[in-house]
Write an enzyme that holds these catalytic residues in place. Structure first.
Site, PDB file in Angstrom:
ATOM      1  N   GLY A   1     -15.617  -7.955 -13.169  1.00  0.00           N
ATOM      2  CA  GLY A   1     -15.707  -8.104 -11.725  1.00  0.00           C
ATOM      3  C   GLY A   1     -16.988  -7.493 -11.187  1.00  0.00           C
ATOM      4  O   GLY A   1     -17.541  -6.556 -11.784  1.00  0.00           O
TER       5      GLY A   1
ATOM      6  N   ASN B   1     -14.847   2.390   1.642  1.00  0.00           N
ATOM      7  CA  ASN B   1     -13.377   2.422   1.679  1.00  0.00           C
ATOM      8  C   ASN B   1     -12.858   3.457   2.668  1.00  0.00           C
ATOM      9  O   ASN B   1     -11.655   3.651   2.776  1.00  0.00           O
ATOM     10  CB  ASN B   1     -12.796   2.666   0.279  1.00  0.00           C
ATOM     11  CG  ASN B   1     -13.063   4.066  -0.242  1.00  0.00           C
ATOM     12  OD1 ASN B   1     -14.029   4.719   0.176  1.00  0.00           O
ATOM     13  ND2 ASN B   1     -12.231   4.545  -1.147  1.00  0.00           N
TER      14      ASN B   1
ATOM     15  N   GLY C   1     -17.391  -7.383  -7.429  1.00  0.00           N
ATOM     16  CA  GLY C   1     -17.199  -7.319  -5.989  1.00  0.00           C
ATOM     17  C   GLY C   1     -17.263  -5.896  -5.471  1.00  0.00           C
ATOM     18  O   GLY C   1     -17.833  -5.005  -6.111  1.00  0.00           O
TER      19      GLY C   1
ATOM     20  N   LEU D   1      -8.200  -0.953 -11.781  1.00  0.00           N
ATOM     21  CA  LEU D   1      -8.384  -0.251 -10.517  1.00  0.00           C
ATOM     22  C   LEU D   1      -7.204  -0.470  -9.573  1.00  0.00           C
ATOM     23  O   LEU D   1      -7.021   0.290  -8.624  1.00  0.00           O
ATOM     24  CB  LEU D   1      -9.680  -0.698  -9.829  1.00  0.00           C
ATOM     25  CG  LEU D   1     -10.981  -0.474 -10.600  1.00  0.00           C
ATOM     26  CD1 LEU D   1     -12.179  -0.761  -9.707  1.00  0.00           C
ATOM     27  CD2 LEU D   1     -11.076   0.939 -11.164  1.00  0.00           C
TER      28      LEU D   1
ATOM     29  N   ASP E   1     -14.492   5.649  -3.988  1.00  0.00           N
ATOM     30  CA  ASP E   1     -13.902   4.982  -5.152  1.00  0.00           C
ATOM     31  C   ASP E   1     -14.395   5.550  -6.480  1.00  0.00           C
ATOM     32  O   ASP E   1     -13.603   5.857  -7.370  1.00  0.00           O
ATOM     33  CB  ASP E   1     -14.192   3.474  -5.118  1.00  0.00           C
ATOM     34  CG  ASP E   1     -13.276   2.723  -4.162  1.00  0.00           C
ATOM     35  OD1 ASP E   1     -12.189   3.242  -3.851  1.00  0.00           O
ATOM     36  OD2 ASP E   1     -13.650   1.617  -3.738  1.00  0.00           O
TER      37      ASP E   1
ATOM     38  N   SER F   1       0.806  -1.220   0.000  1.00  0.00           N
ATOM     39  CA  SER F   1       0.000   0.000   0.000  1.00  0.00           C
ATOM     40  C   SER F   1       0.840   1.272   0.000  1.00  0.00           C
ATOM     41  O   SER F   1       1.806   1.412   0.758  1.00  0.00           O
ATOM     42  CB  SER F   1      -0.926   0.014   1.217  1.00  0.00           C
ATOM     43  OG  SER F   1      -1.679   1.213   1.241  1.00  0.00           O
ATOM     44  N   LEU F   2       0.436   2.211  -0.841  1.00  0.00           N
ATOM     45  CA  LEU F   2       1.052   3.530  -0.883  1.00  0.00           C
ATOM     46  C   LEU F   2       0.278   4.547  -0.034  1.00  0.00           C
ATOM     47  O   LEU F   2       0.680   5.710   0.062  1.00  0.00           O
ATOM     48  CB  LEU F   2       1.122   4.031  -2.331  1.00  0.00           C
ATOM     49  CG  LEU F   2       1.999   3.221  -3.291  1.00  0.00           C
ATOM     50  CD1 LEU F   2       1.845   3.743  -4.712  1.00  0.00           C
ATOM     51  CD2 LEU F   2       3.457   3.261  -2.862  1.00  0.00           C
TER      52      LEU F   2
ATOM     53  N   LYS G   1     -14.033  -4.228   2.092  1.00  0.00           N
ATOM     54  CA  LYS G   1     -14.914  -3.081   1.872  1.00  0.00           C
ATOM     55  C   LYS G   1     -16.369  -3.351   2.258  1.00  0.00           C
ATOM     56  O   LYS G   1     -17.040  -2.479   2.811  1.00  0.00           O
ATOM     57  CB  LYS G   1     -14.805  -2.606   0.428  1.00  0.00           C
ATOM     58  CG  LYS G   1     -13.446  -1.996   0.101  1.00  0.00           C
ATOM     59  CD  LYS G   1     -13.381  -1.449  -1.305  1.00  0.00           C
ATOM     60  CE  LYS G   1     -12.019  -0.840  -1.583  1.00  0.00           C
ATOM     61  NZ  LYS G   1     -11.934  -0.228  -2.923  1.00  0.00           N
TER      62      LYS G   1
END
Length: 276
Positions: free
Chosen positions: A129, A88, A131, A218, A104, A16-17, A67
């Site tokens: 996707g 999120n 989800g 994403l 998001d 993670s950034l 999430k």
């Protein structure tokens, strides 16, 4: 006075950034904060979040695969989170309760339209996707003017549930994953699967890519590399990862927590150079 505590929860989360992004935003305003990454498996997520906030945590970002669980855990939910059924961002309220938000979709659309100067109106879009990530962006793509949104998931029931929740059958509909080779081409292809994060390959047919197609993952960095390589090989005009979306969604969370809007472009450019 100790620095305000913030975190990002995910599994895995080592890539993670978000800690770096929030520290960079804080420096723009001279804000003291501590932001860390917390790796927790789904079974321990609720307890870890409750412990973090009980210990004085002010806010948390949430990424895969938590999430939907974050949304369920909250006491208050924003309209965007309610629409998506996922969150999120979690924020501590003054009375000790938790508020959930989903940034998001706004972050994706802002990255596409403002940073990459893409006019989404009239596009035929394919969403891979169904989800939490897909739920977070589907409505915003339609709000931004995408003409049709075709949702395809390996689990057909998940795709159908998302299309049903959107409730616009003329614009948002589903197809089977097994039919991908036969459903034609698209102007915009969004990869909202977790395949890249999990190190898996999607094995997509090149026929999906239209003549002027934009492909967008994403995910960012190594997690997006397989999909972006496929897109370029298939002849996509544009292929972007989700680094810009990450920075934009972080800015929305930062503004929720601190009441100030950071300048995202220098942070994005620094990360792009760092991850080139």
């Amino acid at each position: 006075m100790p620095a305000a505590q913030f975190a990002v929860f995910g599994h895995p989360i080592g890539h993670s950034l978000s800690p770096q992004i929030h520290r960079a935003f804080a420096q723009q305003f001279g804000i003291e904060l501590e932001y860390r990454a917390i790796d927790v498996a789904p079974a321990g997520f609720a307890a870890a979040v409750q412990r973090f906030f009980a210990d004085g945590g002010r806010g948390a970002n949430v990424t895969l695969p938590h999430k939907a669980a974050a949304f369920a855990l909250a006491d208050e939910r924003s309209a965007a989170a309610t629409r998506a059924g996922s969150a999120n961002v979690l924020t501590a309220l003054a009375d000790g309760r938790l508020a959930a938000h989903n940034t998001d979709g706004d972050g994706l659309v802002r990255d596409l339209t403002e940073r990459h100067h893409v006019d989404l109106r009239g596009h035929t879009a394919l969403l891979l996707g169904a989800g939490g990530a897909a739920h977070g962006v589907a409505w915003n793509l339609l709000d931004a003017g995408v003409e049709t949104l075709t949702i395809v998931s390996r689990t057909a029931e998940s795709a159908d549930a998302l299309a049903d929740a959107i409730g616009e059958p003329a614009r948002a509909h589903t197809r089977y994953w097994s039919d991908l080779a036969d459903i034609g081409s698209y102007d915009l292809i969004i990869n909202a699967t977790s395949a890249g994060v999990l190190g898996a390959s999607l094995q997509l047919p090149s026929s999906l890519v239209g003549a002027r197609a934009l492909c967008y993952d994403l995910s960012y960095g190594a997690a997006a590399s397989s999909f972006l390589s496929w897109a370029k090989t298939a002849g996509a005009r544009y292929a972007f990862d989700g680094l810009g979306m990450l920075v934009e969604t972080a800015a929305d969370a930062f503004e929720l927590w601190h009441g100030r809007r950071p300048d995202t472009e220098p942070v994005y450019q620094a990360l792009r150079r760092q991850n080139a």
